[in-house]
Write an enzyme that holds these catalytic residues in place. Structure first.
Site, PDB file in Angstrom:
ATOM      1  N   VAL A   8     -18.883 107.305  42.041  1.00 27.53           N
ATOM      2  CA  VAL A   8     -20.666 107.365  41.723  1.00 27.53           C
ATOM      3  C   VAL A   8     -22.011 106.196  41.994  1.00 27.53           C
ATOM      4  O   VAL A   8     -20.607 104.898  42.611  1.00 27.53           O
ATOM      5  CB  VAL A   8     -20.709 107.804  40.096  1.00 27.53           C
ATOM      6  CG1 VAL A   8     -20.795 109.514  39.727  1.00 27.53           C
ATOM      7  CG2 VAL A   8     -20.327 106.941  39.121  1.00 27.53           C
ATOM      8  N   SER A   9     -22.452 105.918  42.450  1.00 31.67           N
ATOM      9  CA  SER A   9     -23.174 104.858  42.603  1.00 31.67           C
ATOM     10  C   SER A   9     -23.587 103.765  41.505  1.00 31.67           C
ATOM     11  O   SER A   9     -24.252 102.543  42.499  1.00 31.67           O
ATOM     12  CB  SER A   9     -24.837 104.855  43.771  1.00 31.67           C
ATOM     13  OG  SER A   9     -24.536 105.497  45.006  1.00 31.67           O
TER      14      SER A   9
END
Length: 202
Positions: A8-9
């Site tokens: 995930v970012s």
């Protein structure tokens, strides 16, 4: 061996959904991280995965954009996986593992991946263009305020406000930036921004 990679970012996002999907396969080991997909070299877990894989291994991801944010990065990663004699399977693409002819199977996979890469990049470019147009219009109307500051005294998130004041106190107490980054799991840029705010007020 079957490996999984999830990403995930931001640190606020959750990896659980991706991990759950890969566990159903199942995979033998999952590499996970919370990093932007912009720079391959910043993703230590991806690099660790690429070092581990060998001939006949399979790398599973829930979607190709977990591996990279643009076509060039994806191409580089996929080619490296192939050079190691391993293969890539993305859960958002058809699985050609039942095709008996290896060359045909690889050709079908390559075609799909190529189409997906450029479709995904094209969509991201359209989104960025719409964002730029929206910002330009907002600036003309005088209502553009820029991106909200996540960690600040005015943050809408109680947790982020708490972290902000904890970092501020830590800086006042003389703790180093790397120490606070590791302790609170946030970026160096955030800590330096808070440090700069403190310096201006003194």
């Amino acid at each position: 061996m079957k490996f999984g990679y999830v990403r995930v970012s931001t640190k606020d996002q959750n990896l659980a959904r991706q991990i759950e999907q890969l566990k159903k396969i199942p995979v033998g080991k999952i590499f996970s991280e919370k990093e932007s997909g912009k720079n391959i070299n910043n993703r230590s877990e991806l690099l660790n995965l690429l070092k581990c894989i060998k001939k006949n291994d399979i790398v599973y991801v829930t979607s190709l954009d977990r591996l990279g944010r643009n076509a060039d990065d994806l191409t580089e990663i996929i080619q490296y996986i192939k050079k190691r004699g391993a293969s890539l399977q993305s859960l958002d693409l058809p699985d050609f593992s039942n095709v008996p002819d290896v060359n045909l199977r690889n050709m079908l996979t390559d075609i799909l991946v190529t189409v997906f890469k450029f479709q995904a990049q094209s969509e991201r470019e359209k989104i960025r263009e719409r964002q730029r147009e929206g910002i330009a219009l907002a600036k003309k109307r005088g209502v553009y305020k820029g991106r909200p500051v996540l960690y600040s005294a005015d943050s809408p998130s109680p947790q982020k406000r708490k972290v902000y004041f904890a970092i501020k106190q830590g800086l006042d107490d003389g703790y180093s930036v790397p120490y606070l980054v590791n302790k609170y799991g946030i970026s160096h840029g955030t800590v330096y921004r808070i440090k700069k705010e403190i310096s201006k007020k003194k």
